[in-house]
Structures are given as structure tokens and as C-alpha cells.
Design a protein around this motif. Sequence first.
Motif, PDB file in Angstrom:
ATOM      1  N   GLN A  44       2.156   6.079  -3.410  1.00  0.00           N
ATOM      2  CA  GLN A  44       2.115   6.117  -1.909  1.00  0.00           C
ATOM      3  C   GLN A  44       2.280   4.647  -1.409  1.00  0.00           C
ATOM      4  OE1 GLN A  44       1.212   9.360  -0.190  1.00  0.00           O
ATOM      5  NE2 GLN A  44       1.817   9.906  -2.028  1.00  0.00           N
ATOM      6  N   ARG A  45       2.731   4.687  -0.186  1.00  0.00           N
ATOM      7  CA  ARG A  45       2.919   3.256   0.529  1.00  0.00           C
ATOM      8  C   ARG A  45       2.161   3.201   1.793  1.00  0.00           C
ATOM      9  NH1 ARG A  45       4.067   2.924  -3.894  1.00  0.00           N
ATOM     10  NH2 ARG A  45       5.945   2.474  -4.795  1.00  0.00           N
ATOM     11  N   VAL A  46       1.181   2.385   1.540  1.00  0.00           N
ATOM     12  CA  VAL A  46       0.176   2.267   2.838  1.00  0.00           C
ATOM     13  C   VAL A  46       0.910   1.203   3.680  1.00  0.00           C
ATOM     14  CG1 VAL A  46      -0.697  -0.063   1.940  1.00  0.00           C
ATOM     15  CG2 VAL A  46      -2.196   1.526   3.525  1.00  0.00           C
ATOM     16  N   ALA A  47       0.465   1.456   5.134  1.00  0.00           N
ATOM     17  CA  ALA A  47       1.162   0.533   6.238  1.00  0.00           C
ATOM     18  C   ALA A  47       1.113  -0.842   5.923  1.00  0.00           C
ATOM     19  CB  ALA A  47       0.691   1.329   7.508  1.00  0.00           C
ATOM     20  N   PRO A  48       2.396  -1.659   6.175  1.00  0.00           N
ATOM     21  CA  PRO A  48       2.243  -3.182   5.805  1.00  0.00           C
ATOM     22  C   PRO A  48       1.169  -3.655   6.986  1.00  0.00           C
ATOM     23  CG  PRO A  48       4.489  -2.199   5.731  1.00  0.00           C
ATOM     24  CD  PRO A  48       3.446  -0.841   6.173  1.00  0.00           C
ATOM     25  N   GLN A  49       1.261  -3.201   8.227  1.00  0.00           N
ATOM     26  CA  GLN A  49       0.233  -3.893   9.083  1.00  0.00           C
ATOM     27  C   GLN A  49      -0.941  -3.776   8.993  1.00  0.00           C
ATOM     28  OE1 GLN A  49       1.498  -5.846  11.783  1.00  0.00           O
ATOM     29  NE2 GLN A  49      -0.441  -6.409  11.681  1.00  0.00           N
ATOM     30  N   TRP A  50      -1.474  -2.583   8.191  1.00  0.00           N
ATOM     31  CA  TRP A  50      -2.811  -2.273   7.838  1.00  0.00           C
ATOM     32  C   TRP A  50      -3.118  -3.268   6.538  1.00  0.00           C
ATOM     33  CZ3 TRP A  50      -5.112  -1.093   3.152  1.00  0.00           C
ATOM     34  CH2 TRP A  50      -6.360  -0.985   3.146  1.00  0.00           C
ATOM     35  N   VAL A  51      -2.341  -3.617   5.800  1.00  0.00           N
ATOM     36  CA  VAL A  51      -2.232  -4.489   4.645  1.00  0.00           C
ATOM     37  C   VAL A  51      -2.626  -5.752   5.249  1.00  0.00           C
ATOM     38  CG1 VAL A  51      -1.263  -5.530   2.514  1.00  0.00           C
ATOM     39  CG2 VAL A  51      -1.015  -3.000   3.054  1.00  0.00           C
ATOM     40  N   SER A  52      -1.872  -6.213   6.101  1.00  0.00           N
ATOM     41  CA  SER A  52      -1.895  -7.577   6.473  1.00  0.00           C
ATOM     42  C   SER A  52      -3.294  -7.956   7.319  1.00  0.00           C
ATOM     43  CB  SER A  52      -0.640  -7.931   7.605  1.00  0.00           C
ATOM     44  OG  SER A  52      -0.686  -9.064   8.097  1.00  0.00           O
ATOM     45  N   ASP A  53      -3.729  -6.918   8.133  1.00  0.00           N
ATOM     46  CA  ASP A  53      -4.995  -7.034   9.103  1.00  0.00           C
ATOM     47  C   ASP A  53      -6.144  -6.909   8.001  1.00  0.00           C
ATOM     48  OD1 ASP A  53      -3.429  -6.945  11.149  1.00  0.00           O
ATOM     49  OD2 ASP A  53      -3.723  -4.787  11.621  1.00  0.00           O
ATOM     50  N   THR A  54      -6.133  -6.011   6.908  1.00  0.00           N
ATOM     51  CA  THR A  54      -7.298  -5.627   6.153  1.00  0.00           C
ATOM     52  C   THR A  54      -7.253  -7.173   5.003  1.00  0.00           C
ATOM     53  OG1 THR A  54      -7.088  -3.389   6.299  1.00  0.00           O
ATOM     54  CG2 THR A  54      -8.174  -4.413   4.418  1.00  0.00           C
ATOM     55  N   ALA A  55      -6.139  -7.618   4.709  1.00  0.00           N
ATOM     56  CA  ALA A  55      -6.175  -8.819   3.761  1.00  0.00           C
ATOM     57  C   ALA A  55      -6.939  -9.910   4.378  1.00  0.00           C
ATOM     58  CB  ALA A  55      -4.864  -9.127   3.168  1.00  0.00           C
TER      59      ALA A  55
END
Length: 247
Positions: free
Chosen positions: A64-75
Amino acid sequence: MSPARIIASLAAGLLVVAGLGYVASQTVLAPPSYVVSDQQYVDAPAPAARAGREVAPGEPVGPQRVAPQWVSDTAARAGIPAPAVRAYANAQLAEPRGCDVGWTTLAGIGWVESQHGTIDGRTLGDDGHSSTPILGPALDGRRFAAIPATPETSAWHGDPRWDHAVGPLQFIPSTWETWGADGDGDGTADPNDLDDAAYAAVRYLCADGHDLTSGAGWAEAIFSYNHAQSYVDSVYAAAKAYADRTA
């Protein structure tokens, strides 16, 4: 068994266990007796492509591919390298139906095993690989169980005689042979790639049917990954910290 070993503080536990998961995995102890009651589980958001997808119980959903913006914000909120958050979240989204492994659980394991692939000054690349490979010591029977290498397993660590734990989640090659997976869909299952290792960890944690949404089931699953109460304590503390930062 001393109380200090059973009930390790987060700081002490992480210092002792970080990057040394292979050490505890060679120690046979009693299963964990406590029940996790506090929040240590946070969902990664499922991509739209997953909606309505029918998968039989126990079967993996697949990459699956999680949303890049979610990744950036969560990181940023978690204090974890973005490629690691992506790996943990995508692995959670690909978990077998009926098994719930929060990305924060994988992050807890990743911190304890190798500080998300950054231990000893390493950096984690966008491809999921650390700047230099992460290898445990030789499993030669001197301090840990003796696990002779084979030509196949030697390819992962370069030692023709003894096996070593490999990669950011410290898989022993024989375990990787069973649970190794291609988490990023690049056609290769590589324990040095955190995308692959995280997906393999999900497959391993889900294999015994533990209910990871319950405290006891979660603790038992983590104990199966590494047979030490101090390890369970440390993973829980790290997972809960990430949950608290990002929930």
C-alpha cells in the motif's frame, strides 16, 4: 531474575537493547505477565485505493502507499525519519486481514533495534537503506546461540562461518528466509531495506493469531519477536511515546 532486568526504565532499556535485539532473542525467559492498558496503537490512514478491496481473512492486503503529506507531518511530530514512518505505515496498511499492527508498534521495534536505521551515526535514505549496513555480532556460541551460516545466509552478512542479525529490524537470516517480504514492490525482499523489513515484521507478528488490540495479545506478540521482558517494556515505552505525540 532480578527486578531490574524485568522492569527496565525506558532510558535504560533503550540503551541496553537498542541495536541488540539479537542478544535478547537468544535468551529464553518466561512470557510477559503484565497487561498493556495504555494507548500504544495509532492507525495509519488507508489510501482510497484500499476502500472496498476484498481480501480473505488471514491473507495479506499487499503493498500500500500512505499519503506523502501524512508521512511528512507525522514524521515531524514523532521525531522519526520520514522514510521510516513511510515504511511502518505502509507495512501496517498491508497487514493480513484480522490482524491489527499499529505503525507505532513497528516504530517502537524500529527504535529499540536500530533507532530507525540511524544507530551509531547512520542516516536512513529515502530508499529505506541505512547509510552503512547494520549487522549484529557473529552468532558463534560464545555469547549468543551458535547459528552456522549457509551460502545463502552468508550473502546477507558476508561471514561464511556464522550468521549475524541483519538490517534495521535485526532479522536473523533463517527467520528472514521464512518471513522476508518485498514491502515496497521493487521486486526484491531485502532485510537491509526498512520497507521490506517492516512488512516482514508485520507478517511475523500476525502469524500466531495474537490479538494485538488487547494488552495481553500485544505483549505476547512482541515477546515472540524477542524473548525478553525488558524488550517488551522498551518497545511498549517507545510505541506509546510515538502514539502520544501523533494521536
